[in-house]
Design a protein around this motif. Structure first.
Motif, PDB file in Angstrom:
ATOM      1  N   TYR A  73       0.835  -1.202   0.000  1.00 17.31           N
ATOM      2  CA  TYR A  73       0.000   0.000   0.000  1.00 17.31           C
ATOM      3  C   TYR A  73       0.873   1.258   0.000  1.00 17.31           C
ATOM      4  O   TYR A  73       1.909   1.290   0.690  1.00 17.31           O
ATOM      5  N   PRO A  74       0.541   2.343  -0.711  1.00 16.46           N
ATOM      6  CA  PRO A  74      -0.634   2.509  -1.587  1.00 16.46           C
ATOM      7  C   PRO A  74      -0.462   1.705  -2.880  1.00 16.46           C
ATOM      8  O   PRO A  74       0.598   1.701  -3.482  1.00 16.46           O
ATOM      9  N   TRP A  75      -1.541   1.026  -3.261  1.00 12.95           N
ATOM     10  CA  TRP A  75      -1.490   0.105  -4.375  1.00 12.95           C
ATOM     11  C   TRP A  75      -1.499   0.838  -5.710  1.00 12.95           C
ATOM     12  O   TRP A  75      -2.179   1.837  -5.904  1.00 12.95           O
ATOM     13  N   LYS A  76      -0.714   0.295  -6.639  1.00 12.71           N
ATOM     14  CA  LYS A  76      -0.699   0.781  -8.017  1.00 12.71           C
ATOM     15  C   LYS A  76      -1.595  -0.119  -8.875  1.00 12.71           C
ATOM     16  O   LYS A  76      -2.112  -1.130  -8.406  1.00 12.71           O
ATOM     17  N   LYS A  77      -1.723   0.262 -10.156  1.00 20.37           N
ATOM     18  CA  LYS A  77      -2.557  -0.555 -11.032  1.00 20.37           C
ATOM     19  C   LYS A  77      -2.016  -1.972 -11.167  1.00 20.37           C
ATOM     20  O   LYS A  77      -2.787  -2.937 -11.240  1.00 20.37           O
ATOM     21  N   HIS A  78      -0.673  -2.129 -11.199  1.00 17.09           N
ATOM     22  CA  HIS A  78      -0.121  -3.465 -11.371  1.00 17.09           C
ATOM     23  C   HIS A  78      -0.242  -4.321 -10.112  1.00 17.09           C
ATOM     24  O   HIS A  78       0.108  -5.502 -10.119  1.00 17.09           O
ATOM     25  N   HIS A  79      -0.745  -3.712  -9.001  1.00 12.22           N
ATOM     26  CA  HIS A  79      -0.967  -4.485  -7.772  1.00 12.22           C
ATOM     27  C   HIS A  79      -2.376  -5.098  -7.713  1.00 12.22           C
ATOM     28  O   HIS A  79      -2.666  -5.869  -6.790  1.00 12.22           O
ATOM     29  N   VAL A  80      -3.232  -4.736  -8.679  1.00  7.15           N
ATOM     30  CA  VAL A  80      -4.639  -5.153  -8.591  1.00  7.15           C
ATOM     31  C   VAL A  80      -4.764  -6.680  -8.525  1.00  7.15           C
ATOM     32  O   VAL A  80      -5.455  -7.225  -7.657  1.00  7.15           O
ATOM     33  N   GLY A  81      -4.099  -7.374  -9.440  1.00  5.70           N
ATOM     34  CA  GLY A  81      -4.185  -8.833  -9.456  1.00  5.70           C
ATOM     35  C   GLY A  81      -3.647  -9.446  -8.178  1.00  5.70           C
ATOM     36  O   GLY A  81      -4.225 -10.387  -7.619  1.00  5.70           O
ATOM     37  N   PHE A  82      -2.527  -8.907  -7.678  1.00  3.66           N
ATOM     38  CA  PHE A  82      -1.906  -9.395  -6.448  1.00  3.66           C
ATOM     39  C   PHE A  82      -2.866  -9.245  -5.260  1.00  3.66           C
ATOM     40  O   PHE A  82      -3.065 -10.186  -4.475  1.00  3.66           O
ATOM     41  N   VAL A  83      -3.464  -8.066  -5.132  1.00  2.00           N
ATOM     42  CA  VAL A  83      -4.359  -7.797  -3.994  1.00  2.00           C
ATOM     43  C   VAL A  83      -5.620  -8.666  -4.080  1.00  2.00           C
ATOM     44  O   VAL A  83      -6.065  -9.239  -3.084  1.00  2.00           O
ATOM     45  N   ILE A  84      -6.203  -8.775  -5.283  1.00  4.54           N
ATOM     46  CA  ILE A  84      -7.418  -9.592  -5.436  1.00  4.54           C
ATOM     47  C   ILE A  84      -7.125 -11.057  -5.116  1.00  4.54           C
ATOM     48  O   ILE A  84      -7.920 -11.735  -4.457  1.00  4.54           O
ATOM     49  N   THR A  85      -5.962 -11.553  -5.574  1.00  9.46           N
ATOM     50  CA  THR A  85      -5.607 -12.944  -5.284  1.00  9.46           C
ATOM     51  C   THR A  85      -5.454 -13.169  -3.791  1.00  9.46           C
ATOM     52  O   THR A  85      -5.967 -14.161  -3.234  1.00  9.46           O
ATOM     53  N   HIS A  86      -4.762 -12.278  -3.103  1.00  9.93           N
ATOM     54  CA  HIS A  86      -4.593 -12.419  -1.654  1.00  9.93           C
ATOM     55  C   HIS A  86      -5.936 -12.307  -0.929  1.00  9.93           C
ATOM     56  O   HIS A  86      -6.192 -13.054   0.031  1.00  9.93           O
ATOM     57  N   ALA A  87      -6.773 -11.371  -1.384  1.00  9.76           N
ATOM     58  CA  ALA A  87      -8.103 -11.252  -0.773  1.00  9.76           C
ATOM     59  C   ALA A  87      -8.914 -12.533  -0.988  1.00  9.76           C
ATOM     60  O   ALA A  87      -9.652 -12.985  -0.098  1.00  9.76           O
ATOM     61  N   GLY A  88      -8.771 -13.145  -2.170  1.00  7.20           N
ATOM     62  CA  GLY A  88      -9.472 -14.399  -2.444  1.00  7.20           C
ATOM     63  C   GLY A  88      -8.996 -15.529  -1.553  1.00  7.20           C
ATOM     64  O   GLY A  88      -9.807 -16.324  -1.051  1.00  7.20           O
ATOM     65  N   ILE A  89      -7.673 -15.621  -1.347  1.00 11.17           N
ATOM     66  CA  ILE A  89      -7.150 -16.676  -0.478  1.00 11.17           C
ATOM     67  C   ILE A  89      -7.651 -16.488   0.952  1.00 11.17           C
ATOM     68  O   ILE A  89      -8.056 -17.438   1.627  1.00 11.17           O
ATOM     69  N   ILE A  90      -7.636 -15.224   1.416  1.00 11.50           N
ATOM     70  CA  ILE A  90      -8.142 -14.936   2.768  1.00 11.50           C
ATOM     71  C   ILE A  90      -9.614 -15.317   2.878  1.00 11.50           C
ATOM     72  O   ILE A  90     -10.056 -15.936   3.858  1.00 11.50           O
ATOM     73  N   THR A  91     -10.391 -14.951   1.856  1.00 16.45           N
ATOM     74  CA  THR A  91     -11.823 -15.286   1.866  1.00 16.45           C
ATOM     75  C   THR A  91     -12.030 -16.792   1.867  1.00 16.45           C
ATOM     76  O   THR A  91     -12.884 -17.322   2.587  1.00 16.45           O
ATOM     77  N   LEU A  92     -11.235 -17.512   1.059  1.00 20.49           N
ATOM     78  CA  LEU A  92     -11.336 -18.967   1.000  1.00 20.49           C
ATOM     79  C   LEU A  92     -11.009 -19.602   2.353  1.00 20.49           C
ATOM     80  O   LEU A  92     -11.718 -20.519   2.813  1.00 20.49           O
TER      81      LEU A  92
END
Length: 469
Positions: A73-92
């Motif tokens: 953080y602060p996230w850039k555009k190229h961090h979008v995939g990284f953040v979504i993947t980590h959020a998905g793993i946490i949600t899972l």
């Protein structure tokens, strides 16, 4: 953030911690797989999958993933995939944790035209009632018990009841074999609990040899069900048989006389196909599968002593059993076999049982169909047609479960009699409140990874390497 805070944050967001947690969690689950194969799913759930250290591992992994995402953080555009993947793993992981804590797995066994609105799980409970005239009257104790994980001796199971009576669970055998010793007791006309008749029968042919005690005493079963046939013992006149079934009824027409008679019924008709007087150790052909029966012993005032011992490793019919004591009265109870036990002041009804859940709807087995491989009796497929809540019917097969009222019901297996005919359809029942969360997490992971592999070059202004090996 001070120095210690930065070090602590760096530790929790580090790749080394992530690798350690993933490897250790994988090792634990691998051990759990072998443990489950050796001791069964309930034991593996209790000892490994639902243990505190697995929950701790999952929480640390969530913290590691969250800190790793926050570290960018602060996230850039190229961090979008990284953040979504980590959020998905946490949600899972959170969905899996909800499943672990709130999910329910059980089973239902139904015969054709049988219905139920509940199911049983592997967790056990102890119920104690005050008994009147041999029947449960008032529920005094209803508590979950884990004798496998915390057997008597390591944990105290003591329950204070009415009039200072105290019940203790003194022994537990996970794979118990039942031993019955019956002797002739003395008759007393003034005994409020007189000794009652019992007999030992033998049913046999070239492949079957069964010898069991049945009787009128509450410690002995009044009948014995072998699947294709039933042997029962009663006092009084011969009763009407409600449905055609292979059965032997041994009865004592006059309780004041030791005379025993028998009636043999066929599965093809209601009327007895054979009747006669019982002579000890006299062989009587039944007319089914070359089976013969005999009464080996008979006691007019039977005094049964029922005990349990650790079963042999190759024994087939075993189950858990507990010894319950109230003062000097000790009695064994099998799982799903409730009985009375007398105390100094009162009589109690004890039930060691599996925990039961309500489905919230009725399930009726209308038809069971089994297909076999050509030229053999091996099942190729099987399916059940069920009625759901008197509203509609559905076929449940191995690849087509029933989803209703938050439950998923799968066709699990079936039981057959000695002729190979199915007599019970067995269903697995699953309630998983974490499933939608796990699905959402999986979609986030797939989406995040897609962004990282296909969209990241667009955001960073770099072209993906082409033609590389």
């Amino acid at each position: 953030m001070n120095t210690w805070g930065r070090k602590l944050f760096g530790f929790f967001s580090s790749l080394k911690l992530a690798v350690f947690l993933i490897l250790s969690l994988g090792t634990i689950l691998a051990v759990g797989t072998f443990y489950e194969a050796e001791y069964g799913t309930p034991a593996a759930q209790r000892v490994i999958y639902k243990s505190w250290f697995v929950s701790l591992e999952m929480m640390l992994l969530i913290l590691n993933l969250a800190c790793a995402a926050m570290d960018r953080y602060p996230w850039k555009k190229h961090h979008v995939g990284f953040v979504i993947t980590h959020a998905g793993i946490i949600t899972l992981i959170m969905g899996s944790f909800i499943t672990q804590q709130k999910g329910i797995d059980g089973n239902i066994a139904l015969g054709v035209n049988e219905a139920t609105d509940n199911f049983f799980v592997s967790d056990n409970e102890l119920h104690i009632y005050q008994s009147i005239d041999g029947r449960p009257f008032a529920l005094l104790v209803q508590t979950p018990v884990d004798f496998e994980g915390h057997p008597p001796g390591k944990k105290k199971y003591e329950y204070k009841l009415a009039d200072d009576d105290v019940i203790n669970v003194t022994q537990f055998i996970e794979k118990a074999s039942r031993k019955i010793e019956v002797t002739e007791g003395s008759a007393s006309g003034h005994d409020p609990n007189p000794l009652l008749p019992a007999l030992r029968f033998k049913l046999y042919n070239d492949r079957v040899n069964v010898t069991e005690w049945i009787g009128l005493d509450k410690q002995l079963p009044p009948f014995f069900d072998l699947g294709p046939a039933t042997v029962s013992f009663i006092q009084g006149p011969l009763p009407a048989v409600p449905t055609p079934r292979n059965q032997i009824v041994i009865y004592q027409p006059n309780p004041k006389s030791n005379l025993l008679k028998y009636a043999i019924y066929s599965s093809r008709q209601l009327k007895a196909v054979k009747e006669g007087t019982v002579d000890l150790k006299s062989q009587v052909p039944t007319g089914w599968m070359n089976l013969q029966f005999s009464v080996e012993e008979y006691f007019d005032h039977a005094d049964p002593k029922v005990t349990y011992v650790e079963a042999d490793p190759d024994a087939k019919e075993t189950g858990p059993a507990i010894e319950v004591a109230i003062k000097d009265n000790h009695r064994w109870f099998e799982l799903e076999s409730p009985h009375e036990i007398k105390g100094p002041q009162n009589t109690y009804f004890v039930s060691y049982t599996r925990k039961k859940y309500e489905l919230g709807f009725a399930l009726l087995l209308k038809k069971f169909k089994m297909a076999t491989y050509g030229g053999s009796t091996l099942p190729a497929s099987y399916e059940s047609t069920v009625g759901v809540d008197n509203k509609y019917q559905q076929v449940i097969s191995m690849n087509e479960p029933l989803k209703y009222n938050g439950y998923t019901i799968y066709q699990s297996s079936f039981e057959t009699n000695e002729k190979g005919e199915p007599i019970l359809s067995i269903f697995s029942v699953n309630f998983d409140p974490g499933r939608p969360i796990k699905y959402a997490g999986a979609l986030c992971i797939v989406g995040g990874i897609s962004i990282m592999f296909y969209w990241k070059p667009k955001y960073t202004g770099k072209k993906a390497n082409k033609g590389s090996a």
